[in-house]
Write a protein that holds these residues in place. Structure first.
Motif, short mmCIF file in Angstrom:
data_model
loop_
_atom_site.label_atom_id
_atom_site.label_comp_id
_atom_site.label_asym_id
_atom_site.label_seq_id
_atom_site.Cartn_x
_atom_site.Cartn_y
_atom_site.Cartn_z
N SER A 221 5.02 40.99 -46.10
CA SER A 221 5.45 40.19 -44.94
C SER A 221 4.30 39.88 -44.00
O SER A 221 4.10 38.72 -43.60
CB SER A 221 6.56 40.94 -44.19
OG SER A 221 6.08 42.20 -43.73
N ASN A 222 3.52 40.89 -43.64
CA ASN A 222 2.40 40.64 -42.75
C ASN A 222 1.32 39.80 -43.41
O ASN A 222 0.67 38.96 -42.77
CB ASN A 222 1.80 41.96 -42.25
CG ASN A 222 2.70 42.66 -41.26
OD1 ASN A 222 3.55 42.04 -40.64
ND2 ASN A 222 2.55 43.97 -41.13
N GLY A 223 1.10 40.03 -44.71
CA GLY A 223 0.09 39.25 -45.42
C GLY A 223 0.44 37.77 -45.46
O GLY A 223 -0.42 36.90 -45.21
N ILE A 224 1.71 37.45 -45.78
CA ILE A 224 2.14 36.05 -45.82
C ILE A 224 2.06 35.42 -44.43
O ILE A 224 1.64 34.28 -44.26
CB ILE A 224 3.57 35.96 -46.39
CG1 ILE A 224 3.60 36.40 -47.85
CG2 ILE A 224 4.10 34.53 -46.25
CD1 ILE A 224 2.85 35.52 -48.80
N LEU A 225 2.48 36.18 -43.42
CA LEU A 225 2.46 35.65 -42.05
C LEU A 225 1.03 35.32 -41.61
O LEU A 225 0.78 34.25 -41.04
CB LEU A 225 3.07 36.68 -41.10
CG LEU A 225 3.07 36.32 -39.61
CD1 LEU A 225 3.90 35.07 -39.36
CD2 LEU A 225 3.58 37.49 -38.78
N VAL A 226 0.09 36.22 -41.88
CA VAL A 226 -1.30 35.98 -41.50
C VAL A 226 -1.90 34.85 -42.32
O VAL A 226 -2.65 34.01 -41.80
CB VAL A 226 -2.12 37.28 -41.68
CG1 VAL A 226 -3.61 37.01 -41.47
CG2 VAL A 226 -1.65 38.36 -40.72
N TYR A 232 1.40 27.12 -40.31
CA TYR A 232 2.86 27.21 -40.47
C TYR A 232 3.38 28.34 -39.60
O TYR A 232 2.79 29.42 -39.53
CB TYR A 232 3.22 27.47 -41.94
CG TYR A 232 4.69 27.33 -42.27
CD1 TYR A 232 5.24 26.10 -42.59
CD2 TYR A 232 5.53 28.44 -42.25
CE1 TYR A 232 6.59 25.97 -42.90
CE2 TYR A 232 6.87 28.33 -42.55
CZ TYR A 232 7.40 27.09 -42.88
OH TYR A 232 8.72 26.97 -43.17
N VAL A 233 4.52 28.07 -38.93
CA VAL A 233 5.19 29.07 -38.11
C VAL A 233 6.56 29.34 -38.75
O VAL A 233 7.36 28.43 -38.91
CB VAL A 233 5.37 28.60 -36.65
CG1 VAL A 233 6.15 29.65 -35.86
CG2 VAL A 233 4.02 28.33 -36.01
N PHE A 234 6.80 30.58 -39.11
CA PHE A 234 8.04 30.94 -39.79
C PHE A 234 9.18 31.06 -38.79
O PHE A 234 9.05 31.71 -37.76
CB PHE A 234 7.88 32.27 -40.54
CG PHE A 234 6.99 32.17 -41.75
CD1 PHE A 234 7.48 31.71 -42.95
CD2 PHE A 234 5.65 32.52 -41.67
CE1 PHE A 234 6.67 31.61 -44.06
CE2 PHE A 234 4.83 32.44 -42.78
CZ PHE A 234 5.34 31.98 -43.98
N ASP A 235 10.30 30.43 -39.15
CA ASP A 235 11.53 30.55 -38.35
C ASP A 235 12.69 30.61 -39.33
O ASP A 235 13.48 29.68 -39.46
CB ASP A 235 11.68 29.37 -37.40
CG ASP A 235 12.90 29.53 -36.50
OD1 ASP A 235 13.36 30.67 -36.32
OD2 ASP A 235 13.40 28.50 -35.98
N GLY A 236 12.80 31.72 -40.02
CA GLY A 236 13.82 31.85 -41.05
C GLY A 236 13.23 32.56 -42.26
O GLY A 236 12.31 33.36 -42.14
#
Length: 381
Positions: A221-226, A232-236
């Motif tokens: 999760s943190n790897g994909i977010l970084v 891209y900003v995740f909202d879902g």
């Protein structure tokens, strides 16, 4: 809860004739006082087919406790199946096979769920879990490759500027719901224990399993977010970041198939619970099929009214259903079982800890459930 339950003398199903005579002399359950009800529960076994967790509820709170637990478990199964239906709509929505209508997109996979829920032999369905793990792994590989293609390693160089913590109470509630849903093994611990060859190792097995899941969640999760932070900003759900193309579409369809063939594994136990509440435990196959089909249709209808993105649905289910059965009921049952057996004076440290845990569980469940439900309403509007 298990240790307190073992203190009760009511697990002995081979009651002697003296116990049976005492039970026959008891007044009607609804007319008893609390002391008589406790004594009767110690002699009277729970209804046939009651799960181990249900037995805990029975001996702690009587028929009403068992009824509350069963209703919460039915609601939990409802919520999970609704989340599955919403997930399938999300998967199909970004494939070339979408019709542009959520109802039509859900028609084929939901039909598969209904048909498989009515098949007598379900042993084959449990073998699709491996395919599900492959599909999940492929999806994250595709997402990661897309992230490196779009941003390279620039996201990791600026990772210190990211806010990886929830920025509001609503976001924290959503995070809490997803975490509780992901790690919510408490309602099913007894089932895991009874299915093990060596039940004594259930604690060690759960510790190792949850630690592995925790480590994997943190890394992915943190790897994909970084990785996607520059663009891209995740909202879902993270699958929204999956690119278009042939391979991503195959991955989405494969995940849709896996969800469709594993959903009946939820319909079956929930159908049995509903049959028990309706008093048709020995129902014919036609009646069982009718119960399961109605259950599936209700879940499909509710899922069509849910907002796009199954993360918000999962979050609410975690905050309410899983938190209630995992954070509220266990300490409550512990308190009830302790007060039935202990009459000594003074402060009971173990009982005090149960009360504190119960209060914290009630506060966390109520606050996060309200916040996530509001988020669902806003998304729906």
């Amino acid at each position: 809860v298990g240790s307190k339950l073992q203190e009760q003398k009511c697990f002995d199903n081979n009651a002697n004739s003296t116990d049976i005579a005492k039970l026959e002399q008891q007044p009607v359950y609804g007319t008893m006082d609390s002391t008589q009800k406790t004594a009767t529960r110690e002699l009277m076994p729970p209804p046939p087919g009651t799960t181990t967790y249900g037995k805990v509820a029975w001996y702690a709170a009587g028929p009403k406790g068992l009824m509350v637990l069963d209703l919460l478990m039915i609601l939990l199964f409802f919520g999970i199946l609704i989340a599955y239906e919403v997930a399938m709509m999300s998967f199909i929505d970004n494939t070339p096979l979408t019709t542009g209508s959520r109802k039509l997109d859900l028609l084929i996979p939901s039909t598969i769920v209904v048909i498989l829920s009515c098949v007598p032999d379900y042993s084959l369905l449990s073998k699709f879990s491996g395919i599900g793990l492959v599909a999940v792994a492929l999806s994250f590989i595709v997402i990661s490759v897309q992230g490196f293609v779009d941003n390279g390693c620039s996201g990791f160089r600026g990772s210190l500027e990211l806010k990886l913590w929830p920025e509001s109470l609503s976001a924290a509630s959503s995070w809490f719901g997803v975490v509780v849903f992901g790690y919510g093994v408490v309602p099913f611990v007894f089932n895991f224990r009874e299915s093990m060859a060596n039940p004594k190792k259930v604690t060690l097995s759960l510790q190792l399993g949850l630690f592995m899941v925790y480590f994997g969640y943190i890394m992915i999760s943190n790897g994909i977010l970084v990785l996607f932070s520059p663009s891209y900003v995740f909202d879902g759900d993270v699958l929204r970041a999956m690119p278009g193309g042939f391979l991503p579409s195959i991955v989405r369809l494969l995940m849709t198939f896996v969800v469709a063939v594993t959903a009946p594994l939820l319909v079956i136990p929930c159908g049995e619970l509903i049959e028990g509440k309706l008093g048709i435990e020995n129902a014919s196959m036609r009646q069982r099929i009718m119960v399961r089909v109605i259950f599936c249709i209700v879940c499909i209808g509710v899922s069509l009214g849910c907002p796009a993105g199954f993360v918000h649905v999962v979050s609410f289910i975690g905050c309410f259903c899983v938190a209630m059965t995992g954070f509220v009921l266990p300490p409550l049952f512990c308190i009830q079982l302790s007060t039935q057996k202990k009459s000594r004076l003074g402060i009971d440290l173990e009982l005090l800890c149960d009360v504190v845990v119960l209060i914290v569980g009630l506060m966390a469940t109520s606050i996060t459930s309200v916040m996530t439900f509001r988020e669902l309403i806003v998304r729906e509007a």
